[in-house]
Write an enzyme that holds these catalytic residues in place. Structure first.
Site, PDB file in Angstrom:
ATOM      1  N   HIS A   1       2.583   1.690  -3.425  1.00  0.00           N
ATOM      2  CA  HIS A   1       1.830   2.238  -4.382  1.00  0.00           C
ATOM      3  C   HIS A   1       1.535   3.766  -4.168  1.00  0.00           C
ATOM      4  CE1 HIS A   1      -1.456   2.287  -7.279  1.00  0.00           C
ATOM      5  NE2 HIS A   1      -2.152   3.124  -6.509  1.00  0.00           N
ATOM      6  N   TYR A   2       1.447   4.140  -3.017  1.00  0.00           N
ATOM      7  CA  TYR A   2       1.267   5.603  -2.547  1.00  0.00           C
ATOM      8  C   TYR A   2       2.377   6.562  -3.154  1.00  0.00           C
ATOM      9  CZ  TYR A   2       1.786   9.736   0.711  1.00  0.00           C
ATOM     10  OH  TYR A   2       1.743  10.859   0.907  1.00  0.00           O
ATOM     11  N   LEU A   3       3.643   5.850  -2.543  1.00  0.00           N
ATOM     12  CA  LEU A   3       4.975   6.638  -3.155  1.00  0.00           C
ATOM     13  C   LEU A   3       5.074   6.482  -4.297  1.00  0.00           C
ATOM     14  CD1 LEU A   3       7.561   5.454  -0.305  1.00  0.00           C
ATOM     15  CD2 LEU A   3       6.239   7.735  -0.448  1.00  0.00           C
TER      16      LEU A   3
ATOM     17  N   LYS B   1       2.913   9.265  -5.814  1.00  0.00           N
ATOM     18  CA  LYS B   1       3.452  10.572  -5.706  1.00  0.00           C
ATOM     19  C   LYS B   1       4.501  10.830  -6.525  1.00  0.00           C
ATOM     20  CE  LYS B   1       0.996  12.420  -2.042  1.00  0.00           C
ATOM     21  NZ  LYS B   1       0.164  13.354  -2.235  1.00  0.00           N
TER      22      LYS B   1
ATOM     23  N   THR C   1       0.890  -1.191   0.083  1.00  0.00           N
ATOM     24  CA  THR C   1      -0.104   0.035   0.118  1.00  0.00           C
ATOM     25  C   THR C   1       0.984   1.257  -0.014  1.00  0.00           C
ATOM     26  OG1 THR C   1      -1.647  -1.031   1.232  1.00  0.00           O
ATOM     27  CG2 THR C   1      -1.809   1.225   1.234  1.00  0.00           C
TER      28      THR C   1
END
Ligand code: NAP
Length: 216
Positions: A127-129, A132, A124
């Protein structure tokens, strides 16, 4: 400057709106998703505009010459929203800014976005990084005058007023208050030395915020 704050109703975004409205140097347009959020923005001294990062929102960038992007889908939504908001929404904001000849684009990103592989053991977070990272790279390649601000973990404590700012922090496990992040985002608009730079920030005893940014 006439600044559009994207994510204006968020915790950090609201602080950005307040600081811009209080300064003598800026006019503020606050991009929000819901009509019921408009009166709060007006009370802070901003002109609200209703728009959603998951739809077309080019009209929100009319009549401004700078953008501060402080939106995010948050930790409670799935990977699809992270992609739609943090990556695709941010990329669209960059594209619209380019089309409209916006002078300055300040992106609130995160430490780790330069190298998402640091989170390869957490799907998770990785995926977020990556979302960004992709948005930041899109901004870097846009030709806009950008500053990418990458804070360590955010806290809701009162402002501390002192930070370390660096192209790459030695320790990325620190914390920083949202209030201090908001100050960095606002001050970055007018510091020419921060044009086309990515910076990492954390609270420390090292320096007041503006001198820390000016020495970069
Ligand atoms: N938490 C951390 O430790 C940490 C560390 C480094 C960086 N960051 C980044 O810092 C940023 C700001 O954090 P925060 O806690 O201040 O955020 P927040 O309070 O969750 O605010 C996010 C804002 O984005 C808006 N938003 C979400 N989806 C949208 C959409 N489709 N269209 C338009 N606006 C949308 C939300 O609107 P509503 O108000 O309508 O919901 C909200 O106002 C985030 O991007 C986060 O990734 C966080």
């Amino acid at each position: 400057m006439h600044v559009l704050v994207i994510g204006a109703n968020g915790t950090t975004g609201t602080m950005v709106v307040e600081k811009l409205a209080k300064s003598e140097q800026h006019l503020v347009k606050a991009m929000i998703r819901k009509t019921e959020q408009a009166s709060k923005m007006e009370e802070l001294g901003a002109r609200p505009i209703i728009a959603d990062l998951e739809s077309e929102f080019d009209y929100a960038l009319e009549d401004v010459n700078a953008v501060i992007f402080a939106a995010g889908s948050g930790p409670d939504t799935g990977a699809d929203k992270t992609t739609a908001v943090d990556e695709e929404g941010a990329k669209k904001a960059v594209d619209y800014a380019k089309e409209k000849g916006i002078e300055r684009f300040i992106m609130l990103s995160s430490v780790g976005a330069d190298d998402p592989s640091v989170a390869s053991d957490n799907e998770t977070f990785h995926h977020y990084l990556q979302a960004k990272h992709n948005a930041d790279e899109h901004l870097k390649q846009s030709g806009l005058d950008y500053t990418i601000v990458r804070p360590v973990g955010l806290e809701d404590e009162p402002a501390k007023g002192k930070i370390t700012a660096s192209k790459s922090l030695a320790n990325k496990k620190g914390t920083i208050t949202r209030e201090d992040v908001a100050t960095v985002l606002v001050e970055s608009l007018l510091i020419d030395g921060l044009k086309n730079m990515s910076i990492e920030i954390e609270n420390s005893d090292e320096s007041d915020i503006v001198p820390a940014l000016e020495k970069l």
